[in-house]
Design an enzyme around this catalytic site. Structure first.
Site, PDB file in Angstrom:
ATOM      1  N   HIS A  67       0.286   3.875  39.255  1.00 20.35           N
ATOM      2  CA  HIS A  67      -0.015   5.288  39.008  1.00 20.35           C
ATOM      3  C   HIS A  67      -1.009   5.816  40.038  1.00 20.35           C
ATOM      4  O   HIS A  67      -1.344   5.114  41.002  1.00 20.35           O
ATOM      5  CB  HIS A  67      -0.482   5.516  37.568  1.00 20.35           C
ATOM      6  CG  HIS A  67      -1.732   4.775  37.183  1.00 20.35           C
ATOM      7  ND1 HIS A  67      -2.920   4.944  37.828  1.00 20.35           N
ATOM      8  CD2 HIS A  67      -1.968   3.850  36.204  1.00 20.35           C
ATOM      9  CE1 HIS A  67      -3.847   4.186  37.279  1.00 20.35           C
ATOM     10  NE2 HIS A  67      -3.301   3.496  36.300  1.00 20.35           N
ATOM     11  N   HIS A  87      -4.597  -5.868  14.982  1.00 22.98           N
ATOM     12  CA  HIS A  87      -3.741  -6.614  14.046  1.00 22.98           C
ATOM     13  C   HIS A  87      -4.217  -6.535  12.602  1.00 22.98           C
ATOM     14  O   HIS A  87      -3.548  -7.026  11.706  1.00 22.98           O
ATOM     15  CB  HIS A  87      -3.602  -8.069  14.523  1.00 22.98           C
ATOM     16  CG  HIS A  87      -2.923  -8.155  15.854  1.00 22.98           C
ATOM     17  ND1 HIS A  87      -3.624  -8.181  17.057  1.00 22.98           N
ATOM     18  CD2 HIS A  87      -1.614  -8.120  16.182  1.00 22.98           C
ATOM     19  CE1 HIS A  87      -2.765  -8.198  18.048  1.00 22.98           C
ATOM     20  NE2 HIS A  87      -1.539  -8.163  17.547  1.00 22.98           N
ATOM     21  N   LYS A 121      -1.747   4.694  30.036  1.00 25.62           N
ATOM     22  CA  LYS A 121      -0.352   4.802  29.608  1.00 25.62           C
ATOM     23  C   LYS A 121      -0.291   5.244  28.152  1.00 25.62           C
ATOM     24  O   LYS A 121       0.514   6.092  27.780  1.00 25.62           O
ATOM     25  CB  LYS A 121       0.294   3.432  29.770  1.00 25.62           C
ATOM     26  CG  LYS A 121       1.776   3.496  30.027  1.00 25.62           C
ATOM     27  CD  LYS A 121       2.269   2.128  30.416  1.00 25.62           C
ATOM     28  CE  LYS A 121       3.606   1.848  29.768  1.00 25.62           C
ATOM     29  NZ  LYS A 121       4.047   0.480  29.969  1.00 25.62           N
TER      30      LYS A 121
HETATM   31  O1  ME8 Z   1      -8.000  -5.004  37.525  1.00 25.28           O
HETATM   32  N1  ME8 Z   1      -8.974   5.821  39.014  1.00 25.28           N
HETATM   33  O2  ME8 Z   1      -5.784  -4.811  38.137  1.00 25.28           O
HETATM   34  P1  ME8 Z   1      -5.433  -3.327  37.648  1.00 25.28           P
HETATM   35  C1  ME8 Z   1      -9.158   5.173  40.165  1.00 25.28           C
HETATM   36  N2  ME8 Z   1      -5.620  -7.397  38.533  1.00 25.28           N
HETATM   37  N3  ME8 Z   1      -8.665   3.939  40.412  1.00 25.28           N
HETATM   38  C2  ME8 Z   1      -7.953   3.342  39.451  1.00 25.28           C
HETATM   39  C3  ME8 Z   1      -7.725   3.972  38.211  1.00 25.28           C
HETATM   40  C4  ME8 Z   1      -8.265   5.280  38.010  1.00 25.28           C
HETATM   41  N4  ME8 Z   1      -8.084   5.986  36.901  1.00 25.28           N
HETATM   42  N5  ME8 Z   1      -6.980   3.138  37.458  1.00 25.28           N
HETATM   43  C5  ME8 Z   1      -6.751   2.019  38.220  1.00 25.28           C
HETATM   44  C6  ME8 Z   1      -6.959  -5.474  37.967  1.00 25.28           C
HETATM   45  N6  ME8 Z   1      -7.333   2.135  39.425  1.00 25.28           N
HETATM   46  C7  ME8 Z   1      -6.944  -6.904  38.472  1.00 25.28           C
HETATM   47  C8  ME8 Z   1      -7.633  -6.913  39.820  1.00 25.28           C
HETATM   48  S1  ME8 Z   1      -8.470  -8.147  42.027  1.00 25.28           S
HETATM   49  C9  ME8 Z   1      -8.772  -9.701  42.513  1.00 25.28           C
HETATM   50  C10 ME8 Z   1      -7.743  -8.269  40.453  1.00 25.28           C
HETATM   51  C11 ME8 Z   1      -7.262   1.156  40.528  1.00 25.28           C
HETATM   52  O3  ME8 Z   1      -3.960  -3.192  37.807  1.00 25.28           O
HETATM   53  C12 ME8 Z   1      -8.656   0.717  40.961  1.00 25.28           C
HETATM   54  O4  ME8 Z   1      -8.561   0.181  42.244  1.00 25.28           O
HETATM   55  O5  ME8 Z   1      -6.046  -3.050  36.337  1.00 25.28           O
HETATM   56  C13 ME8 Z   1      -8.948  -0.393  39.967  1.00 25.28           C
HETATM   57  O6  ME8 Z   1     -10.016  -1.218  40.369  1.00 25.28           O
HETATM   58  C14 ME8 Z   1      -7.622  -1.097  39.952  1.00 25.28           C
HETATM   59  O7  ME8 Z   1      -6.649  -0.031  40.042  1.00 25.28           O
HETATM   60  C15 ME8 Z   1      -7.387  -1.928  38.707  1.00 25.28           C
HETATM   61  O8  ME8 Z   1      -6.072  -2.427  38.765  1.00 25.28           O
END
Ligand code: ME8
Length: 655
Positions: free
Chosen positions: A18, A147, A300
């Site tokens: 997103h 739950h 979501k």
């Molecule tokens: O945390 N505004 O993955 P994730 C700005 N897999 N950036 C946003 C956002 C928002 N509302 N929502 C998401 C994880 N992001 C782990 C990371 S790293 C070794 C492992 C972006 O899918 C932002 O970069 O939850 C955030 O840190 C990241 O998506 C989180 O992605």
């Protein structure tokens, strides 16, 4: 030569990409491009995080196996990036064999050093969630809020990383390196986290009886590693640790980019893990805020997720990228709204930048046959003050961009764009042309075109396709290998006289703000139909019989033409009037005095295509000759200009 390694988080594949993911990745891309523009050797990494129970649950919901599921969603991320102009050098997946090997090697190293140990862990476990909960997670009845059952108190042996051992070292490292974590507010947050007490050691495993979708511990096949020990290591896997050539070249030049949600894992877990594994830590952790929608974090479940591709399709990729970087103050939260995007697009891109290009190109065609004029010596701009302003603006742009202050950097560049538009108005090339002052005119036009070439280079990190289009319109080809940004900031005269320019420019047509209720509601539609039915069919009007109705021949007397506004200045003696110069495809621009000041700023008019009554006899209006009339429509609280629905050549006849 400097080097630059930039990473994004690896995104969880439990949901579709997103706006938040797009923002981080576009920022990383703009930074990578900026460093390439500066001549730095650059490596840009993104990827997906694919292990853990959240993923298993998402796969079950989608009725597929974890492997099938992660393959599908990871591909959605991988395929999105080129569509958003993202130029990552590698895309890492935590389910790849290269990653498993590196995670196991790091775990073994830290285990051998004595920093991983087995400990009995007792806690509140929810079988529904398949995870431990804390007292704080429970509802008022002591139940799992999802739950609605009380969690079981279970005891389980797990492996722990001795993180607490490195707390003192980490604090010292942060204190000794003021920009290790930036902006400063996040550095302070981490320092106060470290001051609050002894860090807990980090639980890094799950027994296979509970979770199999993970990387097996090399020293105990009964367990898989859990979440962060797996995910964070991706950054060194991709560089080929331990003896990869990329690792040797890039690791000490690492800049991580994350949002504030994963500050602690990156600022505390990761440096202590690296330290325990005997590796140097990264150079900078860059932390940004959240994009909010109506003051709420996008999610979501709330149904307020903003889709990046829909915005790209509606407004164009470069306008979308520009908006993201211009609007969010790096480190702070920002509110997303399409109205704000449209506002930026119309003001900064259509009015300021697009208009500069269309006016200057149109004038060069008129005065110099579409070729870059020869200003004589090409060592300095025709106007020294403008030269000084340009140097400062470009210098600030580069310095601020490098420090991730993107909004301020773009603002600085736009100071130059706006100064160039003002320079057109102040130097009035049409007057120089009319008075035959060709030498001066060549100096003015050359200065404008040369400065526009510099602006085009500078916007490339943020708006690559636009930069390339602008360079092409100026008769060049964007060639990264040949750009010397430092020389461009300080020097002048790179544009060759005689270069043939494009026929015209229409970089950013203005767009209408989105309407909340675009389609009429069904009830309203039905009413309208009923009204139509109730009305008798209209009889064809007969001109001869109806007063106020004209014949076709009368209409033909009107000469209506579409023209481009080149300049608009307040009338010196009338508050409501502008003196407007309109390009009607004639030898010199038309001067029209128009009563538009109540509703428009001069900038709103620049570059706009307007409909002009071209065969009105000239007449003086408060001492200024007006030769024509600009057509506009009054509406409640404002006024709209009549225009063609798409760009047309200046002087095109309305028929
Ligand atoms: O945390 N505004 O993955 P994730 C700005 N897999 N950036 C946003 C956002 C928002 N509302 N929502 C998401 C994880 N992001 C782990 C990371 S790293 C070794 C492992 C972006 O899918 C932002 O970069 O939850 C955030 O840190 C990241 O998506 C989180 O992605």
């Amino acid at each position: 030569m400097s080097r630059f390694f930039i990473t994004t988080p690896i995104y969880y594949v439990n949901a579709k990409p997103h706006l938040g993911h797009a923002y981080t990745t576009i920022v990383a891309d703009s930074l990578a491009r900026f460093h390439r523009l500066c001549g730095d050797e650059t490596f840009f990494l993104t990827g997906t995080d694919e292990h853990g129970d959240k993923i298993v649950q998402a796969a079950e919901k989608a009725a597929s196996t974890p492997q099938q599921y992660v393959d599908t969603v990871s591909a959605q991320f991988r395929d999105l990036w080129p569509e958003l102009g993202v130029t990552n050098d590698d895309f890492i997946r935590t389910t790849e064999p290269r990653h498993r090997q590196v995670v196991q090697a790091v775990l073994q190293k830290v285990y051998d050093a004595g920093d991983i140990y087995l400990k009995n862990y007792e806690g509140l476990y929810c079988y529904g969630c398949e995870q431990f909960l804390t007292e704080k997670d429970l509802d008022a009845d002591g139940c799992c809020p999802d739950h609605k059952v009380p969690p079981a108190r279970i005891s389980e042996a797990n492996y722990f990383f001795r993180m607490s051992k490195y707390q003192g070292w980490l604090k010292e490292h942060i204190l000794a390196n003021p920009d290790f974590i930036r902006p400063e507010r996040y550095r302070n947050e981490v320092l106060s986290m470290l001051d609050m007490g002894v860090l807990d050691d980090l639980c890094i495993s799950r027994p296979k009886s509970r979770l199999t979708w993970g990387i097996e511990l090399p020293f105990d096949t009964g367990y898989v590693t859990y979440v962060w020990f797996d995910a964070l290591i991706n950054y060194i896997t991709a560089l080929g640790w331990p003896d990869g050539e990329l690792f040797a070249r890039f690791w000490e030049h690492t800049d991580h980019l994350v949002a504030k949600d994963i500050l602690k894992p990156h600022a505390v877990f990761w440096p202590t893990m690296l330290r325990a594994a005997g590796l140097p830590v990264y150079r900078h952790l860059n932390v940004h805020g959240y994009w909010l929608v109506k003051d709420t974090k996008m999610s979501k479940s709330l149904g307020n997720v903003v889709e990046p591709l829909a915005l790209k399709d509606r407004y164009g990729l470069d306008a979308f990228r520009y908006f993201l970087l211009r609007e969010m103050r790096f480190g702070r939260d920002a509110s997303f709204s399409e109205d704000a995007l449209v506002g930026r697009l119309n003001a900064d891109l259509a009015n300021d930048l697009g208009n500069l290009f269309s006016r200057v190109l149109a004038m060069t065609h008129k005065y110099f046959g579409g070729q870059v004029p020869d200003p004589g010596a090409r060592t300095a701009p025709a106007d020294p003050a403008l030269g000084e302003l340009a140097r400062n603006a470009l210098d600030n742009y580069a310095a601020l961009f490098g420090r991730l202050e993107f909004g301020q950097a773009l603002e600085s560049l736009w100071e130059l764009v706006r100064a160039l538009n003002k320079y057109v108005d102040a130097s009035a090339p049409w007057t120089l042309f009319k008075e035959g002052r060709t030498g001066e005119l060549a100096g003015v036009m050359y200065t404008l075109l040369e400065m526009m070439r510099k602006v085009a280079l500078c916007v490339w990190p943020v708006m690559p396709a636009t930069a390339e289009a602008m360079t092409a319109q100026l008769g060049g080809r964007f060639d990264l290998a040949r750009v010397d940004l430092d020389a461009e900031i300080r020097g002048f005269g790179g544009l060759e006289p005689g270069t043939v320019l494009a026929a015209g420019s229409n970089l950013f047509p203005r767009v209408e703000p989105p309407r909340e209720e675009a389609a009429p509601r069904p009830a309203a539609k039905a009413k309208e139909k009923a009204r139509e039915k109730a009305q008798p069919a209209k009889a064809a009007p007969a001109a001869q019989q109806t007063p106020g109705v004209i014949d076709f021949a009368d209409f033909q007397k009107l000469d209506l033409r579409v023209g481009t506004v080149l300049a608009a200045e307040p009338h010196p003696d009338a508050d409501r009037l502008f003196v407007v110069q309109v390009d009607l495809g004639e030898e010199t621009p038309r001067q029209v005095v128009a009563g538009l000041r109540e509703f428009f700023q001069a900038e709103d008019l620049l570059g706009r295509q307007v409909v002009v009554v071209a065969n009105l006899a000239p007449r003086p209006l408060r001492g200024k000759t007006s030769h024509g009339m600009i057509l506009a429509v009054r509406r409640e609280g404002g006024m709209e200009l009549l225009t063609a629905s798409g760009p047309v050549a200046p002087g095109a006849k309305v028929s």
